[in-house]
Structure formats: C-alpha cells, structure tokens
Design a protein around this motif. Structure first.
Motif, PDB file in Angstrom:
ATOM      1  N   THR A 156       0.818  -1.214   0.000  1.00  0.00           N
ATOM      2  CA  THR A 156       0.000   0.000   0.000  1.00  0.00           C
ATOM      3  C   THR A 156       0.852   1.265   0.000  1.00  0.00           C
ATOM      4  O   THR A 156       0.670   2.157  -0.821  1.00  0.00           O
ATOM      5  CB  THR A 156      -0.895  -0.012   1.259  1.00  0.00           C
ATOM      6  OG1 THR A 156      -1.856  -1.046   1.095  1.00  0.00           O
ATOM      7  CG2 THR A 156      -1.577   1.302   1.478  1.00  0.00           C
ATOM      8  N   SER A 390     -12.818   0.143  -5.681  1.00  0.00           N
ATOM      9  CA  SER A 390     -13.163  -0.378  -4.347  1.00  0.00           C
ATOM     10  C   SER A 390     -14.621  -0.802  -4.279  1.00  0.00           C
ATOM     11  O   SER A 390     -14.939  -1.900  -3.803  1.00  0.00           O
ATOM     12  CB  SER A 390     -12.901   0.688  -3.280  1.00  0.00           C
ATOM     13  OG  SER A 390     -11.607   1.210  -3.440  1.00  0.00           O
ATOM     14  N   CYS A 429     -10.450  -6.904  -4.405  1.00  0.00           N
ATOM     15  CA  CYS A 429     -10.593  -5.992  -3.245  1.00  0.00           C
ATOM     16  C   CYS A 429      -9.216  -5.620  -2.693  1.00  0.00           C
ATOM     17  O   CYS A 429      -9.064  -4.594  -2.014  1.00  0.00           O
ATOM     18  CB  CYS A 429     -11.427  -6.651  -2.143  1.00  0.00           C
ATOM     19  SG  CYS A 429     -13.130  -6.931  -2.613  1.00  0.00           S
ATOM     20  N   THR A 430      -8.239  -6.492  -2.965  1.00  0.00           N
ATOM     21  CA  THR A 430      -6.901  -6.300  -2.402  1.00  0.00           C
ATOM     22  C   THR A 430      -5.929  -5.716  -3.433  1.00  0.00           C
ATOM     23  O   THR A 430      -5.246  -4.719  -3.156  1.00  0.00           O
ATOM     24  CB  THR A 430      -6.350  -7.666  -1.906  1.00  0.00           C
ATOM     25  OG1 THR A 430      -7.304  -8.229  -1.012  1.00  0.00           O
ATOM     26  CG2 THR A 430      -5.010  -7.505  -1.220  1.00  0.00           C
ATOM     27  N   GLU A 434      -5.421  -1.771  -1.653  1.00  0.00           N
ATOM     28  CA  GLU A 434      -6.465  -2.328  -0.772  1.00  0.00           C
ATOM     29  C   GLU A 434      -7.635  -1.332  -0.707  1.00  0.00           C
ATOM     30  O   GLU A 434      -7.438  -0.116  -0.674  1.00  0.00           O
ATOM     31  CB  GLU A 434      -5.833  -2.589   0.607  1.00  0.00           C
ATOM     32  CG  GLU A 434      -6.478  -3.714   1.386  1.00  0.00           C
ATOM     33  CD  GLU A 434      -7.787  -3.331   2.016  1.00  0.00           C
ATOM     34  OE1 GLU A 434      -8.679  -4.185   2.115  1.00  0.00           O
ATOM     35  OE2 GLU A 434      -7.923  -2.169   2.424  1.00  0.00           O
ATOM     36  N   ASN A 435      -8.866  -1.889  -0.711  1.00  0.00           N
ATOM     37  CA  ASN A 435     -10.046  -1.033  -0.887  1.00  0.00           C
ATOM     38  C   ASN A 435     -10.156   0.121   0.111  1.00  0.00           C
ATOM     39  O   ASN A 435     -10.501   1.245  -0.262  1.00  0.00           O
ATOM     40  CB  ASN A 435     -11.319  -1.886  -0.849  1.00  0.00           C
ATOM     41  CG  ASN A 435     -11.574  -2.592  -2.181  1.00  0.00           C
ATOM     42  OD1 ASN A 435     -10.838  -2.370  -3.153  1.00  0.00           O
ATOM     43  ND2 ASN A 435     -12.576  -3.437  -2.230  1.00  0.00           N
TER      44      ASN A 435
END
Ligand SMILES: CCCCCCCC/C=C\C/C=C/C(=O)SCCNC(=O)CCNC(=O)[C@H](O)C(C)(C)COP(=O)(O)OP(=O)(O)OC[C@H]1O[C@@H](n2cnc3c(N)ncnc32)[C@H](O)[C@@H]1OP(=O)(O)O
Ligand SMILES: Cc1cc2nc3c(=O)[nH]c(=O)nc-3n(C[C@H](O)[C@H](O)[C@H](O)COP(=O)(O)OP(=O)(O)OC[C@H]3O[C@@H](n4cnc5c(N)ncnc54)[C@H](O)[C@@H]3O)c2cc1C
Length: 671
Positions: A156, A390, A429-430, A434-435
């Motif tokens: 991230t 997301s 979602c990842t 990451e959402n």
C-alpha cells in the motif's frame, strides 16, 4: 419477442422462460458490446475455440493439481499466441480479451501481467530509447515481463518501498538492490516462473538523496536457458485462495546493474550526469495502476454477470417446494426472496459494465491530454477510479456470494463454477490498492470538492453535483407514477446523501483539528466516515452512468433497461436508506414507498430475468458452470462431472484399502 438462446432439447422450463421475453436479446447484447459486429465477432471466436482440439479439456481443471493446471494453461497460451489470428483480430483489445477468456479461463495464464501491466507500464512510462528496443520484442513475445512493485513488507505505502536503485554516475548505471528480507518483491503475477523480465519499482537514490519510487526494467532470467541470472533469486509464493494458474512470485536482487536507459523515463528523468527532472505531474509514475483500476471494472462487471447467469438459469430449472397447496412444485425463481437475492446482481452487473464504458472514455481523454502536455483530467480520474475499483470489487464479491448461496448445496460444489469465480474475483478488493486505502484517495478529493463548493469555485466532472442546490426535502414518491421523474428524484436523493456525508466528514475532520490533533491524526479519527462518503459518491457516479446509458439506449431495448434501472435505483436507495433518513431528507414513509416499488420491480422483471442474463452472451465455456449451462440440462451434467473426480477412478480407494479397511477388519475381529 426473440430470445436467440432457444434450442430444441433444452430444459423445458428454460425454454418457457425464454419465450416470455419482451425484447430482442441480440439488440441488448449488441448494445452491451458496442455494436452488432462486435457481438458477431465474439460469437465467431467462441465457436472456433469450442471446436478446436488445442483448447479441449479432457479433464476439468477442478480435478487437476496446480502444476498440471499450469501445464495445460501454458499449452493453450502457446496455441493462442501461435494461432491467435485464426480466431480474432489480435490487435483488438476486446477480441483478445474474449479469446483469452474462451481459450484459457479466468484463473491466470503466463502472459496475464505481461499484457495487463508490463507492456502498459513500458508504453505509458518509458521513453523512446528503451521502448524502441524492448517493446517490439515484448510484443513479439521474445520476452515475457511482470510488474514487480509490491514487497513482502510494503504494498500500500509505496513511499516506503525498500528496494533501491542507486545511480552510479561513473558507469551511468543504476544499482538495484534488495536490502532486507521484507524488501523482497512478493506477489507480482507471473513473476515466479514465467517472466524473464520485470518492471521493478525501486526507491531512486542520487548522490545519497532519496527521491522516491520509480520504475526500472530489469532482466531476471537468461533468455536462452530461462535460469535466473546471477544475483537474482526468484520463485513462486505458493498456493493461495485462487488464481491457481498464476505464478505470483518473489524476487530478491543483489546489487544488479542496469544501464541508465532502463529507468522508465517518459515523465521523470535522470540525466547522464545524475540530474533529476521531476514529471509534469507528481504521480505520473503511478499511471499503470490508474490504467488497471479503470480496466478492471469491465472484468469485475463480467465476473458478477457470470454469477448472475448461473444463479438465474439454475433457479429457472430447479423446482422445489410449493407456494400454494395442491399445485406442482415451483421454479425456485418464483420465490420473492430468490428474486431479491439475484435480480439486483443482474442490475448491478449491467450498471458496472455501463459505468466502465464511461470511465474508458474518460481514460482515453486523459491519455490524449497527457500526450499534449496536460494533466488536468488525471486527479478526477484517479479519484473516481480509486472509488470505483473499491466499490465495484466489493459489490461484485458480495453479489457472487449471494448468487452462490442462491444455488443451495450445488452452489458450494466446484461444479457450479462459483467458488472458483469468487476466489478469483475477490482478489480485486486487495490488488491494485487495498479497498479501504483507495477509498481514502477518493475521500481526499471529496474534501477538496467540499471546500471548492463552499467557496463557489468550479467543480470537476465527478463532483459537479456538489454545486447543485438541494431542495431540502426529497421528491421520492411524489411524482405521480412518472417513471423518469421518479428516477431523477432517486438520483437527486443519492446525490444529496453523498454531498451531505462529505460535508459532515469534512466538519468532523476540522473539529478534531480544532481540538488540537494534527491533520493526519484527525484524518485517522474520521476515516470510517470519509470512506462512507467516498462509497456513496461512487455509487452516485455509477447510478448516473447507468441512467445515462439507459436514457440514450435504442427504443427497442429501452423499456426493459428502464425496468432494470428502476430496480437498480430502488435497491440502491433502500440499501442506503439510513443515509437518506439521517438528516430527514427522506421520511420513513418514503422508504416504505421505495421498498414497495422494489417488490413491484421484482415481479415486473421476472418474465425477462433469463433473457436479461442470456443477453450477457457468455458462452458455456466462459461460464464454466454445470449449473449455468445454456441448455439447462443440469442434473445429468452434474452426475457426469462428478464421475470425473479422481476419487472415482477406482471403486475402492488405495487410502481405504490401506487404512480404513484394516481398521474395520481389526474392529470386527475384536468382537
Ligand atoms: C488491463 C486489464 C486489467 C486486467 C486485470 C488483470 C488482473 C491481474 C490481477 C492482479 C494484478 C495486480 C497488480 C497489482 O496489484 S500492482 C500493485 C498495485 N499497488 C497499489 O495499487 C498500491 C496502492 N498504493 C498507492 O497507489 C499509493 O501509495 C497511494 C495512492 C495509496 C498513496 O500514495 P502516496 O504517494 O502516499 O500519495 P498520497 O496519498 O500522499 O497522495 C498525494 C497526491 O497524489 C495523488 N495520487 C496518488 N496516487 C495517484 C495516482 N495514481 N494518480 C494520480 N494522482 C495520484 C493523491 O490523490 C494526492 O493528491 P493531492 O491530494 O492533490 O495531493
Ligand atoms: C491476486 C493478487 C495479485 C497481485 N498482483 C500483483 C502484481 O502483479 N504486482 C504487484 O506489484 N503486486 C501485486 N499484488 C499485491 C497487491 O497490489 C497488494 O497486496 C495490495 O496493493 C495491498 O497491499 P498490502 O498487501 O500492502 O496490504 P496492506 O496495506 O498491508 O493491508 C493490510 C490492512 O491494512 C490496512 N491499511 C494499510 N494502510 C492503511 C491506511 N493508510 N489506512 C487505513 N488502512 C490501511 C488495509 O486496509 C488492510 O486492511 C497482488 C496481490 C494479489 C492478492
């Protein structure tokens, strides 16, 4: 009205469903894929691939080990590459996408990241000196590449990536190094076993100064032997939730030297004597992620469509229970709960695909702008694609799970295709951020929009509605049955909620700041509310896109799409009722009205449900589901599928012979 799926020998319940269709399914399919020609081309590709022995699967992949799956997929990939032009126009993105889905499936293949990220990164970020050399070879598949950004310790927070690229003026090279265990690249698709090159994201250092993440082309393996080059450790990260046929990999680099031109220098540059020139927009180096976030919407819309097709067709075929005494067992699609579970997923799949079309247009406009030296469209696009990535991945994941559960016990079997589909889809979602993190990118943008709106400054595309004056009270339920005005009232209500949530989140943030917290700490105290605002804003964007596409659709399909849009908007408003009620914009009575309209929509859509999913035009190969097959002959196919299980190769399993039978024998002899 014609539903082109009707064929003799099909399950009679499915045929009956198709006969109640009130629109021309081909019209809708053509609208979804852009033209009749595109639709026909898709079908030609499907037909050719289905008849071709190179792409036949004697044993379904469900029954193969990971290694065997990878082998089968690699073989098909080679056939696609060598014979691709027999099936489609290989220069057409959508034809190729369809070819790959048909020929290979969704679980990954050796070139997924080569085409999905490696080439786009080079094309979008490298300058001529590098592209002239590598791109023709990459396009010709003389080399295969991955996009190696994420590390074991950081994905991230790109600012803290640990891999270094240190410029050596004396040799005009970068020295690329993995300084710690946590700095190992970890996760990149196709990195482990398939790729011999990678775009590697590193912290750029010049004269001891850390400049930030930049991308470099690095050769990983010998082009002849495919052995890792000296100083390079590379491998597969092991089994994971899905993507069995993708070799997500690890990589460590021990002071590997690459020439200066291997830095991707279209936007940021390092001169031979080590002078750094920043890009015209600070985040142009992150462009490949914007590209993937935009384009993955299409894939996730199609994933949800697959689940909706399977659940709808199966629910038309399956009969169980009675609604009234003394009548035959009903198709489970007649249960209101079943409709409430599945129909919103059909509507959402359409909404996602239509939204993608809008985003694609915006993306193309942004790229054109960048080529002309303008980056003004980038912030809006980054903000909305972060939110869409997301919301859509989460929405599609929940939807697939609903569809799976709607298939009862058989939905839990791999025969349905749904467990695997969920495993692959939910990764979205990842990956690509990451959402929860990406929603914050949208929220940051909303906070700026709130400030601009308050100051009467101009607002960009996705937040333009912040400038509208709210009527204070919703018009929902007060439009006297005028459907167009009812739709507008719901859109207005959702816009009101998104705007209010953004303003309130902004006030909460400010209040914490006034209480003495730093801006950043205060932000962390309000991120749940920030992300809530970002989600509602994104759902407004989707609703507007869907609405625009429906109101501009051809008259022949507009009625059914209008029904679908009604269901979508009623469902979205009921799902977000708490946001509409919180400040009294809507009353409890209005929410009750929305619910009753939603239940009416379920009944209205019921006769067209199967035809709406047929219009996605996914073939049986793409669906890869015994339950969702076009002909509806589910039960026989289920039995034939189970017969292929390796446990059924023998009537008495070796494990039973070796342990279970002797155990029973011993127990019997004890008596
Ligand atoms: C093509 C078909 C697709 C098929 C799909 C294939 C399927 C294959 C399956 C998987 C592939 C998966 C691949 C990957 O996952 S690759 C790795 C992806 N990694 C990430 O996405 C990392 C996520 N993190 C980030 O993007 C960033 O670190 C960040 C955005 C979360 C934060 O960055 P940071 O540098 O800390 O910035 P700030 O938050 O401080 O923001 C500063 C400023 O910059 C703006 N901004 C950030 N990112 C971008 C961007 N990409 N473009 C434009 N602008 C950006 C941000 O908005 C701030 O603006 P400001 O408020 O005006 O200052
Ligand atoms: C199937 C798959 C394919 C992938 N392919 C690639 C690829 O090809 N190339 C590549 O480089 N990478 C790839 N990745 C890696 C992927 O991009 C990262 O895993 C992803 O970006 C998430 O980062 P992370 O793992 O660091 O999660 P983390 O950031 O560690 O997330 C863990 C938790 O911390 C939370 N969190 C972290 N930061 C914050 C914050 N600032 N605010 C609030 N919460 C926070 C998250 O919300 C999450 O709940 C892939 C991953 C998967 C699963």
């Amino acid at each position: 009205m014609p539903n082109r799926c009707i064929k003799e020998g099909d399950n009679p319940d499915l045929t009956k469903e198709r006969k109640t269709c009130t629109f021309d399914t081909d019209e809708l399919t053509a609208n979804l894929y852009g033209s009749r020609n595109n639709m026909e081309r898709r079908r030609e590709i499907t037909k050719k691939i289905s008849a071709d022995p190179d792409f036949a699967d004697p044993i379904p992949h469900d029954f193969l080990s990971r290694e065997k799956c990878i082998e089968a997929t690699a073989k098909k990939t080679k056939a696609v590459v060598q014979r691709g032009s027999e099936f489609c126009d290989v220069t057409n993105y959508y034809e190729m996408l369809h070819l790959i889905n048909e020929a290979i499936g969704i679980g990954g293949y050796p070139l997924a990241l080569h085409y999905g990220m490696f080439l786009p990164a080079l094309e979008g970020q490298a300058e001529k000196e590098l592209t002239d050399d590598i791109i023709p070879r990459a396009k010709n598949l003389e080399v295969i590449g991955a996009y190696a950004q994420t590390e074991m310790g950081h994905g991230t927070n790109l600012r803290e990536l640990e891999t270094t690229a240190t410029y050596d003026k004396a040799t005009q090279e970068f020295i690329i190094n993995t300084p710690t265990r946590s700095a190992m690249k970890w996760w990149p698709g196709n990195l482990g076993k398939m790729s011999n090159y990678a775009v590697v994201t590193c912290q750029l250092f010049i004269d001891g100064r850390k400049i930030g993440p930049h991308n470099f082309l690095v050769q990983l393996r010998c082009e002849k032997t495919h052995e890792p080059l000296p100083g390079i450790i590379v491998g597969d990260i092991g089994p994971k939730m899905a993507f069995d046929t993708n070799d997500n990999g690890f990589l460590a680099l021990d002071n590997i030297r690459v020439p200066r031109k291997n830095m991707l220098m279209k936007h940021a540059k390092v001169s031979p004597d080590g002078v750094y020139t920043p890009p015209m927009h600070a985040k142009l180096n992150y462009g490949t992620m914007v590209y993937v976030r935009a384009h993955m919407l299409y894939a996730h819309g199609q994933f949800l469509a697959t689940a909706a097709i399977v659940a709808t067709r199966y629910s038309a075929v399956r009969r169980q229970g009675r609604i009234e005494h003394g009548v035959p067992e009903v198709q489970i699609l007649d249960y209101q709960t079943q409709q409430h579970r599945i129909f919103p997923q059909i509507a959402r799949a359409y909404a996602i695909i239509f939204t993608y079309m809008d985003i694609k247009d915006q993306y193309d406009a942004m790229i054109k702008g960048i080529a002309e030296g303008q980056t003004d469209l980038l912030p809006d696009l980054h903000a909305i694609t972060s939110g869409l990535k997301s919301v859509v991945t989460h929405m599609a994941g929940l939807g697939i799970e609903q569809c799976r559960m709607a298939c009862g016990g058989h939905g839990y079997s791999d025969a349905s295709g749904l467990p695997k589909l969920y495993g692959v889809q939910i990764g979205g979602c990842t990956y690509e951020g990451e959402n929860m993190v990406m929603l914050q990118q949208t929220a940051r943008y909303l906070m700026k929009a709130v400030a601009s709106a308050l100051q009467g400054k101009p607002l960009s595309h996705s937040v333009a509605y912040f400038g509208k004056k709210s009527s204070g009270k919703s018009r929902i339920g007060k439009e006297g049955g005028d459907i167009a005005r009812e739709h507008e009232a719901m859109l207005e209500a959702l816009e009101h909620a998104a705007c209010r949530l953004s303003v309130e989140a902004s006030q909460m943030w400010e209040k914490r700041g006034r209480g003495g917290e730093t801006k950043e700490r205060a932000w962390n105290g309000v991120t749940v509310e920030m992300n809530r605002a970002a989600r509602v804003h994104t759902r407004v964007f989707m609703a507007r896109s869907f609405h625009r596409r429906v109101t501009s659709s051809p008259p022949s399909i507009r009625p059914v799409l209008t029904d679908l849009l009604s269901l979508y908007l009623h469902y979205e408003c009921v799902d977000m009722a708490h946001h509409l009620l919180e400040d009294g914009f809507c009353s409890g009575e209005q929410i009750r009205y929305l619910k009753s309209r939603l239940y009416e929509d379920l009944t209205t859509l019921r006769p067209n449900a199967v035809s709406l999913v047929d219009s996605f035009d996914q073939s049986d190969r793409e669906l890869n589901s015994v339950l969702g097959r076009r002909d509806g002959n589910v039960y026989e196919a289920l039995y034939q599928w189970a017969r292929k299980s390796e446990l059924n190769y023998t009537d008495v399993l070796p494990a039973v012979q070796k342990y279970v039978m002797p155990m029973m024998e011993e127990n019997r002899s004890k008596l």
